[in-house]
Design a protein around this motif. Structure first.
Motif, mmCIF file in Angstrom:
data_model
loop_
_atom_site.group_PDB
_atom_site.id
_atom_site.type_symbol
_atom_site.label_atom_id
_atom_site.label_comp_id
_atom_site.label_asym_id
_atom_site.label_seq_id
_atom_site.Cartn_x
_atom_site.Cartn_y
_atom_site.Cartn_z
ATOM 1 N N ALA A 127 -12.745 5.679 0.832
ATOM 2 C CA ALA A 127 -12.271 5.604 2.217
ATOM 3 C C ALA A 127 -10.798 5.195 2.273
ATOM 4 C CB ALA A 127 -13.129 4.613 3.003
ATOM 5 N N THR A 128 -10.415 4.237 1.437
ATOM 6 C CA THR A 128 -9.021 3.782 1.424
ATOM 7 C C THR A 128 -8.092 4.895 0.966
ATOM 8 O OG1 THR A 128 -9.742 1.525 0.940
ATOM 9 C CG2 THR A 128 -7.442 2.041 0.526
ATOM 10 N N LEU A 129 -8.460 5.559 -0.137
ATOM 11 C CA LEU A 129 -7.629 6.649 -0.643
ATOM 12 C C LEU A 129 -7.556 7.800 0.360
ATOM 13 C CD1 LEU A 129 -8.344 7.031 -4.470
ATOM 14 C CD2 LEU A 129 -6.111 6.762 -3.373
ATOM 15 N N PHE A 130 -8.685 8.102 1.002
ATOM 16 C CA PHE A 130 -8.693 9.170 2.007
ATOM 17 C C PHE A 130 -7.724 8.844 3.131
ATOM 18 C CE2 PHE A 130 -10.090 11.216 5.890
ATOM 19 C CZ PHE A 130 -10.406 12.502 5.493
ATOM 20 N N LEU A 131 -7.764 7.591 3.634
ATOM 21 C CA LEU A 131 -6.880 7.196 4.729
ATOM 22 C C LEU A 131 -5.419 7.245 4.302
ATOM 23 C CD1 LEU A 131 -6.369 6.088 7.557
ATOM 24 C CD2 LEU A 131 -6.766 3.782 6.648
ATOM 25 N N VAL A 132 -5.122 6.714 3.111
ATOM 26 C CA VAL A 132 -3.744 6.717 2.640
ATOM 27 C C VAL A 132 -3.234 8.142 2.469
ATOM 28 C CG1 VAL A 132 -2.223 6.103 0.717
ATOM 29 C CG2 VAL A 132 -3.887 4.448 1.555
ATOM 30 N N ARG A 133 -4.061 8.997 1.874
ATOM 31 C CA ARG A 133 -3.632 10.378 1.667
ATOM 32 C C ARG A 133 -3.529 11.137 2.992
ATOM 33 N NH1 ARG A 133 -0.718 11.940 -2.293
ATOM 34 N NH2 ARG A 133 -1.562 14.059 -2.229
ATOM 35 N N LEU A 134 -4.355 10.782 3.968
ATOM 36 C CA LEU A 134 -4.217 11.389 5.292
ATOM 37 C C LEU A 134 -2.850 11.049 5.880
ATOM 38 C CD1 LEU A 134 -6.873 11.619 8.054
ATOM 39 C CD2 LEU A 134 -4.611 10.755 8.646
ATOM 40 N N VAL A 189 11.758 8.628 4.779
ATOM 41 C CA VAL A 189 11.559 7.187 4.588
ATOM 42 C C VAL A 189 10.066 6.880 4.464
ATOM 43 C CG1 VAL A 189 11.816 4.916 5.682
ATOM 44 C CG2 VAL A 189 13.710 6.556 5.750
ATOM 45 N N LEU A 190 9.253 7.534 5.290
ATOM 46 C CA LEU A 190 7.801 7.341 5.207
ATOM 47 C C LEU A 190 7.237 7.801 3.867
ATOM 48 C CD1 LEU A 190 6.613 8.395 8.786
ATOM 49 C CD2 LEU A 190 6.701 6.092 7.817
ATOM 50 N N TRP A 191 7.783 8.877 3.296
ATOM 51 C CA TRP A 191 7.310 9.317 1.976
ATOM 52 C C TRP A 191 7.407 8.189 0.965
ATOM 53 C CZ3 TRP A 191 10.773 14.316 1.489
ATOM 54 C CH2 TRP A 191 10.426 15.214 2.500
ATOM 55 N N ALA A 192 8.555 7.503 0.963
ATOM 56 C CA ALA A 192 8.767 6.418 0.006
ATOM 57 C C ALA A 192 7.774 5.284 0.245
ATOM 58 C CB ALA A 192 10.203 5.904 0.106
ATOM 59 N N LEU A 193 7.630 4.865 1.493
ATOM 60 C CA LEU A 193 6.754 3.743 1.803
ATOM 61 C C LEU A 193 5.296 4.044 1.451
ATOM 62 C CD1 LEU A 193 8.246 2.660 5.265
ATOM 63 C CD2 LEU A 193 8.624 1.601 3.029
ATOM 64 N N LEU A 194 4.831 5.254 1.755
ATOM 65 C CA LEU A 194 3.429 5.594 1.506
ATOM 66 C C LEU A 194 3.135 5.810 0.028
ATOM 67 C CD1 LEU A 194 2.882 7.867 4.613
ATOM 68 C CD2 LEU A 194 1.753 5.673 4.154
ATOM 69 N N THR A 195 4.136 6.201 -0.757
ATOM 70 C CA THR A 195 3.941 6.280 -2.205
ATOM 71 C C THR A 195 3.708 4.887 -2.777
ATOM 72 O OG1 THR A 195 5.363 8.237 -2.307
ATOM 73 C CG2 THR A 195 4.926 7.107 -4.383
ATOM 74 N N VAL A 196 4.434 3.909 -2.261
ATOM 75 C CA VAL A 196 4.211 2.521 -2.673
ATOM 76 C C VAL A 196 2.804 2.068 -2.263
ATOM 77 C CG1 VAL A 196 4.938 0.125 -2.335
ATOM 78 C CG2 VAL A 196 6.659 1.920 -2.601
ATOM 79 N N VAL A 197 2.414 2.388 -1.038
ATOM 80 C CA VAL A 197 1.082 1.999 -0.556
ATOM 81 C C VAL A 197 -0.020 2.596 -1.434
ATOM 82 C CG1 VAL A 197 -0.547 2.221 1.372
ATOM 83 C CG2 VAL A 197 1.842 1.617 1.817
ATOM 84 N N THR A 198 0.161 3.835 -1.887
ATOM 85 C CA THR A 198 -0.831 4.478 -2.751
ATOM 86 C C THR A 198 -1.065 3.672 -4.023
ATOM 87 O OG1 THR A 198 -0.135 6.649 -1.928
ATOM 88 C CG2 THR A 198 -1.469 6.619 -3.929
ATOM 89 N N SER A 199 -0.011 3.086 -4.562
ATOM 90 C CA SER A 199 -0.147 2.302 -5.800
ATOM 91 C C SER A 199 -0.942 1.024 -5.598
ATOM 92 C CB SER A 199 1.238 1.961 -6.352
ATOM 93 O OG SER A 199 1.873 0.974 -5.562
ATOM 94 N N LEU A 200 -1.185 0.637 -4.336
ATOM 95 C CA LEU A 200 -1.842 -0.641 -4.040
ATOM 96 C C LEU A 200 -3.317 -0.498 -3.668
ATOM 97 C CD1 LEU A 200 1.022 -2.226 -1.874
ATOM 98 C CD2 LEU A 200 0.615 -2.502 -4.323
ATOM 99 N N VAL A 201 -3.888 0.719 -3.758
ATOM 100 C CA VAL A 201 -5.301 0.889 -3.386
ATOM 101 C C VAL A 201 -6.183 0.044 -4.297
ATOM 102 C CG1 VAL A 201 -4.943 3.209 -2.460
ATOM 103 C CG2 VAL A 201 -5.605 2.921 -4.859
#
Length: 433
Positions: free
Chosen positions: A111-118, A86-98
Motif C-alpha cells: 500500500a505504501t509503495l503503491f501510494l508513493v508510486r501513484l 522539484v517534486l521528482w527529486a522529493l518523491l525519489t527521496v520518499v521512495t527510499s524511505l518506504v
C-alpha cells in the motif's frame, strides 16, 4: 529582442533543455524497474504483488495527463515544468524511505509503495503535455515531429543510463542509497529550465526578429499564449475531449504503449528472472535496448517531418507509425517464440527501435490536431496510453502465471497491429476549431 537577418537558434537550445528534462524524468521514473529484483527480495514481494506496485505509477501518470496538459496550457510550460521537477527529486527521496519487512506487513508495504508510486506518476504526468505546449510555441508549423522525436530520444537515453547506473549503485550501496544518489537530478532540471526557458519566444533575450517570424510563419493564431475568457477555455476543453481525431489518436497510441510498457515494466525482470542474466549484464542489455529506442525516436521524428513536407500532414504522420507498428509486432513474435536466447533478446532490443520510431509522429499529430490546445490534446492522448500502462502492469504477470512468459511477451503483437489500424483513421490535417 535582437535584430538580425538570419534567425537565431534559441529554439534548439530550449529543445536541448527539454530533452535534458526528458532524460532525467526517465532516470527518476525507471529506477524502480531496474531495482525490481533487489526490492522484491528485500521487501518480500512476488510478481503479482509487484504488478500492483507498478500499477501505482501508471494510475497517477494516467489520471494527471489531461489536467497536466490543461495546466501547462494555462500557466505556461516554464512554471509547470519547474514545479514538477522539484517534486521528482522529493518523491525519489520518499521512495527510499518506504518501510521494510522488519517494521511492516506485506500489505502495508504494498500500500505504501503503491501510494508513493501513484504520487510519482502524478508528478511526472505533465512533462510530455508540457513538452507539447513548448514545442508548439517554439517551432514552426510542420516542424514539430523532429523536436518531439528528440525529446523522446532524451527519455530513452535516460532509460539507458538508468539501466546501467542504477544496478551498479545498488550492487555497491543498496537500492535505498541508489535512490538518494539520483534524487538531486530533479533539482538540476528545475534550475536549468527556469533559467533558460520562456513561454513566449518574444520574451527571450536571445531570440531575434527573424527567428520569431520563422516560428510564427503559417499560423492562423499568432499568439499561442494569449488569455481567453474562462467560459471559452472550458468549451475548448470539451472540444478536445470530444474530438474524433483526438480520441482515435488516444486509442492508437494506447495500443502502441502496451508494447512500450512490456519494455518499461518487465524486460529487465524478464532477463534476470526468466533468462537468468546477472543484474549487471541485464542492465547493459536493457541499456542497449534504450539506446536503440533513442535512435528510433530521432529517426522517426525526422522521417515524419520529411514525409509531411512531401505527402502532407495526414499521410506524413501515418506512414512512420505503419512502419513502426508492423515491425514491432513481427519482432515481438520473434522475441517471444525463438528458441535461441541471443536471437530472442536481440529481437527485443531491435523491437524498441521501431516502437520509438512512432513517438515523434504521434506527438506531432497531437500538436497538429490540438493546435493552440496542444498540451490538452497531448494530455488526452497520453492519458489513454498510460491507462494501458495499468492494464499492462496487471495483465502481463497474469498471462505469465497462467500461460507462461512466451504468451505474455507475444500478447503485445496484437496491440501493435491494433494501433496501426486505428492510426489509419486519424486526420493530422484537421485542426481543432
Amino acid at each position: 529582442m535582437q535584430a538580425g537577418a538570419r534567425p537565431t537558434y534559441v529554439r534548439w537550445k530550449v529543445l536541448a533543455v527539454l530533452a535534458l528534462a526528458s532524460f532525467i524524468s526517465y532516470v527518476l521514473r525507471t529506477n524502480l524497474s531496474f531495482a525490481a529484483p533487489e526490492m522484491m527480495s528485500d521487501l518480500g514481494l512476488d510478481e503479482v504483488q509487484w504488478g500492483w506496485v507498478l500499477a501505482g505509477f501508471t494510475v497517477g501518470y494516467a489520471v494527471f495527463q489531461f489536467p497536466g496538459g490543461v495546466v501547462g496550457d494555462r500557466l505556461g510550460p516554464r512554471r509547470v515544468l519547474t514545479a514538477i521537477a522539484v517534486l521528482w527529486a522529493l518523491l525519489t527521496v520518499v521512495t527510499s524511505l518506504v518501510p521494510g519487512q522488519e517494521s511492516a506487513s506485506t500489505w502495508l508495504i504494498i500500500a505504501t509503495l503503491f501510494l508513493v508510486r501513484l504520487l510519482v506518476g502524478a508528478a511526472h504526468a505533465p512533462i510530455f503535455p508540457v513538452v507539447n505546449a513548448s514545442i508548439v510555441r517554439w517551432f514552426p508549423v510542420g516542424g514539430w515531429a523532429l523536436p518531439s522525436g528528440l525529446t523522446s530520444t532524451g527519455l530513452t537515453l535516460g532509460g539507458a543510463a538508468a539501466a546501467i547506473v542504477v544496478p551498479l549503485i545498488i550492487v555497491q550501496l543498496g537500492w535505498r542509497t541508489a535512490f538518494l544518489c539520483i534524487a538531486p537530478l530533479g533539482l538540476l532540471t528545475a534550475a536549468a529550465w527556469w533559467w533558460y526557458s520562456r513561454d513566449d519566444p518574444a520574451d527571450h533575450p536571445g531570440v531575434n526578429d527573424a527567428e520569431e517570424k520563422l516560428i510564427k510563419a503559417g499560423r492562423e493564431d499568432q499568439d499561442m499564449t494569449e488569455a481567453e475568457p474562462s467560459e471559452a477555455r472550458q468549451a475548448d476543453w470539451l472540444r478536445v475531449l470530444k474530438n474524433r481525431d483526438v480520441l482515435l489518436l488516444m486509442l492508437s497510441y494506447s495500443s502502441m504503449n502496451f508494447v512500450f510498457y512490456i519494455v518499461f515494466n518487465w524486460f529487465f525482470y524478464y532477463l534476470v528472472e526468466v533468462r537468468a542474466f546477472s543484474a549487471t549484464d541485464a542492465g547493459f542489455v536493457a541499456s542497449a535496448q534504450w539506446v536503440a529506442g533513442a535512435a528510433g525516436a530521432a529517426l522517426g521524428g525526422w522521417l515524419c517531418d520529411r514525409m509531411c513536407g512531401t505527402l502532407g500532414m495526414r499521410w506524413g504522420c501515418r506512414w512512420p507509425v505503419i512502419i513502426g507498428m508492423a515491425a514491432s509486432a513481427l519482432l515481438l513474435l520473434v522475441g517471444a517464440f525463438h528458441s535461441n536466447a541471443s536471437i530472442a533478446v536481440a529481437s527485443m532490443v531491435l523491437l524498441f527501435f521501431f516502437n520509438q520510431l512512432n513517438e515523434g509522429p504521434y506527438w506531432a499529430t497531437s500538436i497538429a490536431v490540438g493546435g493552440r490546445h496542444a498540451g490538452a490534446a497531448g494530455g488526452v492522448m497520453n492519458t489513454g496510453a498510460n491507462v494501458m500502462g495499468v492494464v499492462n502492469a496487471l495483465l502481463v504477470p497474469f498471462f505469465a502465471h497462467a500461460f507462461g512468459w512466451t504468451f505474455a511477451i507475444a500478447s503485445g503483437a496484437g496491440f501493435a497491429l491494433l494501433g496501426l489500424l486505428l492510426m489509419l483513421f486519424v486526420r493530422a490535417d484537421r485542426t481543432l476549431a
